[in-house]
Structure formats: structure tokens, C-alpha cells
Design an enzyme around this catalytic site. Structure first.
Site, PDB file in Angstrom:
ATOM      1  NE  ARG A 118     -85.647  47.780 -31.470  1.00  9.30           N
ATOM      2  CZ  ARG A 118     -85.695  48.860 -32.227  1.00  9.30           C
ATOM      3  NH1 ARG A 118     -84.766  49.070 -33.132  1.00  9.30           N
ATOM      4  NH2 ARG A 118     -86.670  49.726 -32.094  1.00  9.30           N
ATOM      5  CB  THR A 138     -79.516  45.119 -25.028  1.00 10.14           C
ATOM      6  OG1 THR A 138     -80.493  44.164 -25.485  1.00 10.14           O
ATOM      7  CG2 THR A 138     -79.312  44.931 -23.527  1.00 10.14           C
ATOM      8  CG  ASP A 146     -93.930  50.400 -34.067  1.00  8.67           C
ATOM      9  OD1 ASP A 146     -94.537  49.508 -34.700  1.00  8.67           O
ATOM     10  OD2 ASP A 146     -93.177  50.164 -33.111  1.00  8.67           O
ATOM     11  CG  ASP A 173     -97.376  50.223 -32.379  1.00 12.50           C
ATOM     12  OD1 ASP A 173     -97.792  49.129 -31.988  1.00 12.50           O
ATOM     13  OD2 ASP A 173     -96.521  50.893 -31.769  1.00 12.50           O
TER      14      ASP A 173
END
Length: 212
Positions: free
Chosen positions: A107, A111, A203, A206
Site C-alpha cells: 500500500r 495514496t 499491524d 508485524d
């Protein structure tokens, strides 16, 4: 009811219990990885509930019988790299004969638009149920892009499996792919300004791989 026609909410008590353990911020990486695999296996039961069956003749230790077995081409699990691999492992424990595909997307931090960097799928993807896996359905853009690429490759029957979804991601996926059902353990409250699911679990990549 979850309020979304394209969502199958897996509310089994074991799924919900393990999801709560996953959410805890002090859950060690080893335990987090194990819990993701366990929840993935339970989600796999739901997403494969209506696989077609045929009957075959077999011999038990006592007699011959006609018994059900999976019919035709079976499954292809498609992992959205890298975090999707955490779910993939648990699902393969349940269906070790499934084919596996991978799609690499990242990603763009500015944006939030997904950029593809890797794609490898079985040649006969069009003959299989394609189950796309990623722990989080956040903005929905990566999932929508992955499913678009699968359709370009010939996939005709696609389902999406995640641990958690945000309402915004569910709506984006429904807008781009109204034919794709979403199987998830929870639709959380919302996305924050950084594109993270709230309350969420952080996350997932992670936490799975201990990279933060």
C-alpha cells in the site's frame, strides 16, 4: 445480523475467544502466530461448508459401502503477501491438498493505493474455488485489486477470508466485487486516519513476523 449482505460473520465461540486473545497488545509473537493459525483453520470450516460432494465405493474394516468425498477440482488458497501467509498455514492444515497462489501488493503510504509486485497462480484457477486470504480488510483497496487480478487470470468463484474487517473495507469490496462473499470473525468500528482498523489488533504482519 451484521448489517452487510456480503459478509458471513463467523461467530463461533472458539473463534471469538481466540480473536479476543489476538487483540491483546501484550500477546507474544509466538502465541499470536499460533492463534492466527487456529482461527484460520476454524474460518476454513465455514468457507468450505458447501463444497460439492460425490460418492465413491470404499471398504471399511467390516464391509463395503458408498461414502461421500469431495468432487472434482477442489480449492486454491490465494495469499495476499505477506500477512496472508499467517492465515494460509492454518487453512492448509485443514485442506493440505489445496493449491496455493500468491499475490504481492503493498500500500502506497501516501495514496493508500495498492501496488502489485508479484503474482503466481495455478493454471487451472478457473476450475477451482479461489479463497483469498488476508488478516485485515481495512480500506478494501488491496483486496479489491487482488480479486480483480484473479478474475483477469480466469477465476470465476472467489471468496475472501479475513480475521477483521472495517465497514469502509466491506463497502469498497462490495462496490467493486458484489459477487464475492467476505468471511470474517468481526466487523470492527471504523478506520482511523492512518488506515488502521479500530479497535483492531494492530499491524497483523508485524505481529505475525515480529518485525516491530
Amino acid at each position: 445480523m451484521n448489517g452487510f449482505s456480503n459478509v458471513v460473520l463467523v461467530d463461533h465461540p472458539l473463534v471469538q475467544h481466540k480473536l479476543t486473545l489476538l487483540r491483546k497488545k501484550d500477546q507474544p509473537t509466538t502465541d499470536f502466530r499460533r492463534l492466527v493459525s487456529e482461527v484460520a483453520l476454524l474460518l476454513a470450516y465455514e468457507v468450505t461448508r458447501d463444497l460439492p460432494l460425490e460418492t465413491v465405493e470404499i471398504e471399511t474394516p467390516l464391509e463395503r459401502m458408498t461414502a461421500p468425498i469431495l468432487a472434482g477440482k477442489k480449492l486454491c488458497f490465494v495469499s495476499i503477501l505477506r500477512a496472508g501467509n499467517g492465515i494460509l498455514d492454518g487453512m492448509l492444515d485443514l485442506v493440505p491438498s489445496a493449491r496455493v497462489g500468491h499475490i504481492g501488493l503493498y500500500r502506497d503510504p501516501q495514496t493508500l493505493v495498492p501496488v502489485e509486485y508479484y503474482l503466481k497462480l495455478p493454471d487451472d484457477i478457473g476450475e477451482r474455488l479461489a479463497v483469498v486470504v488476508d488478516p485485515m480488510l481495512a480500506t478494501g483497496h488491496s483486496a479489491a485489486a487482488a480479486i480483480s487480478r484473479l478474475k483477469q487470470a480466469g477465476a470465476r468463484k472467489i471468496r475472501f477470508v479475513c480475521l477483521l474487517a472495517a465497514p469502509e473495507g466491506v463497502e469498497v469490496l462490495a462496490e467493486h466485487h458484489p459477487d464475492v462473499e467476505i468471511f470474517t470473525a468481526s466487523v470492527d468500528r471504523q478506520l482511523d486516519s492512518h488506515g488502521y482498523i479500530r479497535p483492531g489488533l494492530g499491524d497483523a504482519g508485524d505481529r505475525l513476523f515480529g518485525t516491530k
